[in-house]
Design a protein around this motif. Structure first.
Motif, PDB file in Angstrom:
ATOM      1  N   CYS A  69       0.691  -1.155  -0.100  1.00 25.97           N
ATOM      2  CA  CYS A  69      -0.006  -0.024  -0.027  1.00 25.97           C
ATOM      3  C   CYS A  69       0.748   1.332  -0.018  1.00 25.97           C
ATOM      4  CB  CYS A  69      -1.151   0.036   1.082  1.00 25.97           C
ATOM      5  SG  CYS A  69      -2.239  -1.208   1.081  1.00 25.97           S
ATOM      6  N   ASP A  70       1.457   1.423  -0.870  1.00 28.05           N
ATOM      7  CA  ASP A  70       2.566   2.527  -1.148  1.00 28.05           C
ATOM      8  C   ASP A  70       1.369   3.828  -1.528  1.00 28.05           C
ATOM      9  OD1 ASP A  70       2.363   1.341  -3.970  1.00 28.05           O
ATOM     10  OD2 ASP A  70       4.392   2.524  -4.212  1.00 28.05           O
ATOM     11  N   MET A  71       0.335   3.415  -2.262  1.00 24.60           N
ATOM     12  CA  MET A  71      -0.615   4.183  -2.635  1.00 24.60           C
ATOM     13  C   MET A  71      -1.508   4.592  -1.773  1.00 24.60           C
ATOM     14  SD  MET A  71       0.772   4.874  -5.646  1.00 24.60           S
ATOM     15  CE  MET A  71      -0.455   6.002  -6.594  1.00 24.60           C
ATOM     16  N   GLY A  72      -1.428   4.644  -0.443  1.00 19.76           N
ATOM     17  CA  GLY A  72      -2.536   4.777   0.668  1.00 19.76           C
ATOM     18  C   GLY A  72      -1.875   4.505   1.981  1.00 19.76           C
ATOM     19  N   ASP A  73      -2.515   4.616   2.977  1.00 15.43           N
ATOM     20  CA  ASP A  73      -2.267   4.045   4.448  1.00 15.43           C
ATOM     21  C   ASP A  73      -3.213   2.939   4.618  1.00 15.43           C
ATOM     22  OD1 ASP A  73      -1.697   4.128   7.102  1.00 15.43           O
ATOM     23  OD2 ASP A  73      -1.093   6.229   7.151  1.00 15.43           O
ATOM     24  N   LEU A  74      -2.916   1.954   4.863  1.00 15.65           N
ATOM     25  CA  LEU A  74      -3.668   0.916   5.222  1.00 15.65           C
ATOM     26  C   LEU A  74      -4.001   1.030   6.652  1.00 15.65           C
ATOM     27  CD1 LEU A  74      -4.949  -2.026   4.564  1.00 15.65           C
ATOM     28  CD2 LEU A  74      -2.769  -2.918   5.322  1.00 15.65           C
ATOM     29  N   PHE A  75      -3.628   1.468   7.625  1.00 14.59           N
ATOM     30  CA  PHE A  75      -3.842   1.644   8.727  1.00 14.59           C
ATOM     31  C   PHE A  75      -4.403   3.074   9.416  1.00 14.59           C
ATOM     32  CE2 PHE A  75      -1.065  -1.889   8.376  1.00 14.59           C
ATOM     33  CZ  PHE A  75      -1.324  -2.828   9.364  1.00 14.59           C
ATOM     34  N   GLY A  76      -4.765   3.826   8.384  1.00 18.81           N
ATOM     35  CA  GLY A  76      -5.689   5.034   8.553  1.00 18.81           C
ATOM     36  C   GLY A  76      -6.826   4.682   9.429  1.00 18.81           C
ATOM     37  N   ASP A  77      -7.594   5.443  10.084  1.00 20.51           N
ATOM     38  CA  ASP A  77      -8.630   5.270  11.030  1.00 20.51           C
ATOM     39  C   ASP A  77      -9.911   5.047  10.148  1.00 20.51           C
ATOM     40  OD1 ASP A  77      -7.235   5.413  13.559  1.00 20.51           O
ATOM     41  OD2 ASP A  77      -7.520   7.758  13.545  1.00 20.51           O
ATOM     42  N   TRP A  78      -9.789   5.496   8.887  1.00 16.46           N
ATOM     43  CA  TRP A  78     -11.106   5.156   8.024  1.00 16.46           C
ATOM     44  C   TRP A  78     -11.099   3.958   7.493  1.00 16.46           C
ATOM     45  CZ3 TRP A  78      -6.869   8.367   7.633  1.00 16.46           C
ATOM     46  CH2 TRP A  78      -5.938   8.001   6.578  1.00 16.46           C
ATOM     47  N   VAL A  79      -9.996   3.149   7.625  1.00 14.91           N
ATOM     48  CA  VAL A  79      -9.788   1.856   6.830  1.00 14.91           C
ATOM     49  C   VAL A  79     -10.637   0.740   7.611  1.00 14.91           C
ATOM     50  CG1 VAL A  79      -8.367   0.029   5.872  1.00 14.91           C
ATOM     51  CG2 VAL A  79      -7.881   2.408   5.835  1.00 14.91           C
ATOM     52  N   PRO A  80     -11.637   0.111   6.996  1.00 13.83           N
ATOM     53  CA  PRO A  80     -12.242  -1.169   7.738  1.00 13.83           C
ATOM     54  C   PRO A  80     -11.444  -1.976   8.314  1.00 13.83           C
ATOM     55  CG  PRO A  80     -13.339  -0.544   5.717  1.00 13.83           C
ATOM     56  CD  PRO A  80     -11.960   0.498   5.824  1.00 13.83           C
ATOM     57  N   ARG A  81     -11.841  -2.606   9.696  1.00 16.81           N
ATOM     58  CA  ARG A  81     -11.125  -3.623  10.102  1.00 16.81           C
ATOM     59  C   ARG A  81     -11.008  -4.672   9.223  1.00 16.81           C
ATOM     60  NH1 ARG A  81      -9.098  -5.436  15.137  1.00 16.81           N
ATOM     61  NH2 ARG A  81      -8.941  -7.595  15.133  1.00 16.81           N
ATOM     62  N   GLU A  82     -11.937  -5.167   8.557  1.00 18.65           N
ATOM     63  CA  GLU A  82     -11.908  -6.163   7.754  1.00 18.65           C
ATOM     64  C   GLU A  82     -11.072  -6.208   6.479  1.00 18.65           C
ATOM     65  OE1 GLU A  82     -16.005  -4.115   6.792  1.00 18.65           O
ATOM     66  OE2 GLU A  82     -14.703  -4.685   8.615  1.00 18.65           O
ATOM     67  N   TRP A  83     -11.013  -4.837   5.986  1.00 14.98           N
ATOM     68  CA  TRP A  83      -9.829  -4.861   4.891  1.00 14.98           C
ATOM     69  C   TRP A  83      -8.625  -5.018   5.641  1.00 14.98           C
ATOM     70  CZ3 TRP A  83     -11.009   0.445   1.956  1.00 14.98           C
ATOM     71  CH2 TRP A  83     -12.183   0.468   1.554  1.00 14.98           C
ATOM     72  N   ILE A  84      -8.048  -4.821   6.549  1.00 15.48           N
ATOM     73  CA  ILE A  84      -6.848  -4.923   7.394  1.00 15.48           C
ATOM     74  C   ILE A  84      -6.464  -6.470   7.548  1.00 15.48           C
ATOM     75  CG2 ILE A  84      -5.249  -4.234   9.170  1.00 15.48           C
ATOM     76  CD1 ILE A  84      -6.818  -1.473   9.324  1.00 15.48           C
ATOM     77  N   THR A  85      -7.365  -6.760   8.047  1.00 15.55           N
ATOM     78  CA  THR A  85      -7.411  -8.272   8.466  1.00 15.55           C
ATOM     79  C   THR A  85      -7.162  -9.109   7.119  1.00 15.55           C
ATOM     80  OG1 THR A  85      -8.587  -8.233  10.399  1.00 15.55           O
ATOM     81  CG2 THR A  85      -8.462 -10.307   9.492  1.00 15.55           C
ATOM     82  N   ARG A  86      -7.851  -8.783   6.120  1.00 16.92           N
ATOM     83  CA  ARG A  86      -7.802  -9.637   4.948  1.00 16.92           C
ATOM     84  C   ARG A  86      -6.297  -9.510   4.394  1.00 16.92           C
ATOM     85  NH1 ARG A  86     -11.347  -9.383  -0.684  1.00 16.92           N
ATOM     86  NH2 ARG A  86     -10.612 -11.085  -1.624  1.00 16.92           N
TER      87      ARG A  86
END
Length: 235
Positions: A69-86
């Motif tokens: 994810c160099d084209m974003g921030d995977l751990f931003g507060d707005w990112v759904p938990r299920e996306w990160i877990t996946r």
């Protein structure tokens, strides 16, 4: 001299993978947002955070170092938990590949601290130790540098065996003693240092001061340096 010296960010990275794109930190120097809104507009449309399903077909090479994810921030507060877990679960399927995460919100690592496998590196960007400078120049809406520093200490305390990484890019002016202490406290496996490449008129330190920082950090960890508009001494 540092082992890695190049002209672009993170010369040591062998592949990038962007299953999630977009960010709401609005960093004044963000090259990703600039690319998405110009040259890559036909591919991404805009910088709205979203998961890209087809990117999970990706198969990294064994032994590679993948920047996630160099084209974003995977751990931003707005990112759904299920996306990160996946994404984390995906990294578990390729134990011979190293996956580098980089965020300006490392406090969120704590939410997933027991889920990370050993083949990930947890990184954060800390451009300076000076919160006052960060506020004065409206650098970003991300957590202040001191907050990121404290979050990485908690990461180290909770999972000391996981590798950590600090990006000081783009570097902003700093207090040498304090900044060196911060990085030593985090105990990263590597630090990346570089100046702004896009003429954003940031409050940068002079080269001599940066070289002193590099000298101090090389005593305790690997340092990757990228210089484009500056000249390095040869030895």
């Amino acid at each position: 001299m540092s082992k890695y010296v190049g002209t672009r960010m993170f010369e040591f990275v062998t592949e990038t993978w962007n299953p999630v794109i977009g960010c709401k930190h609005y960093c004044c120097y963000c090259w990703s947002r600039r690319l998405v809104e110009t040259r890559l507009k036909r591919i991404y449309r805009d910088f709205t955070p979203r998961l890209i399903e087809k990117r999970f077909r990706y198969r990294p090479k064994a032994g590679s170092l993948v920047f996630v994810c160099d084209m974003g921030d995977l751990f931003g507060d707005w990112v759904p938990r299920e996306w990160i877990t996946r994404v984390i679960n995906f990294t578990k399927s390729f134990p011979e590949t190293t996956f580098l995460f980089l965020t300006k919100n490392p406090a969120r690592y704590i939410e997933f601290i027991d889920e990370f496998p050993s083949n990930v590196i947890l990184g954060t960007t800390i451009e300076t130790d000076r919160d006052d400078l960060y506020r004065k120049y409206h650098i970003s809406r991300a957590p202040l540098p001191s907050e990121r520093y404290r979050a990485m200490l908690e990461v180290k305390d909770r999972r000391p065996e996981l590798r950590r990484f600090v990006s000081i890019e783009p570097i902003l002016d700093f207090n040498l003693g304090t900044f060196v202490k911060w990085i030593k406290d985090v105990e990263p496996c590597m630090v990346a240092i570089g100046y702004d490449n896009y003429s954003n008129k940031l409050p940068e330190p002079p080269l001599g001061k940066t070289l002193k920082l590099i000298d101090e950090l090389e005593k305790v960890t690997k340092v990757a340096v990228s210089y484009t508009h500056l000249t390095l001494p040869t030895n």
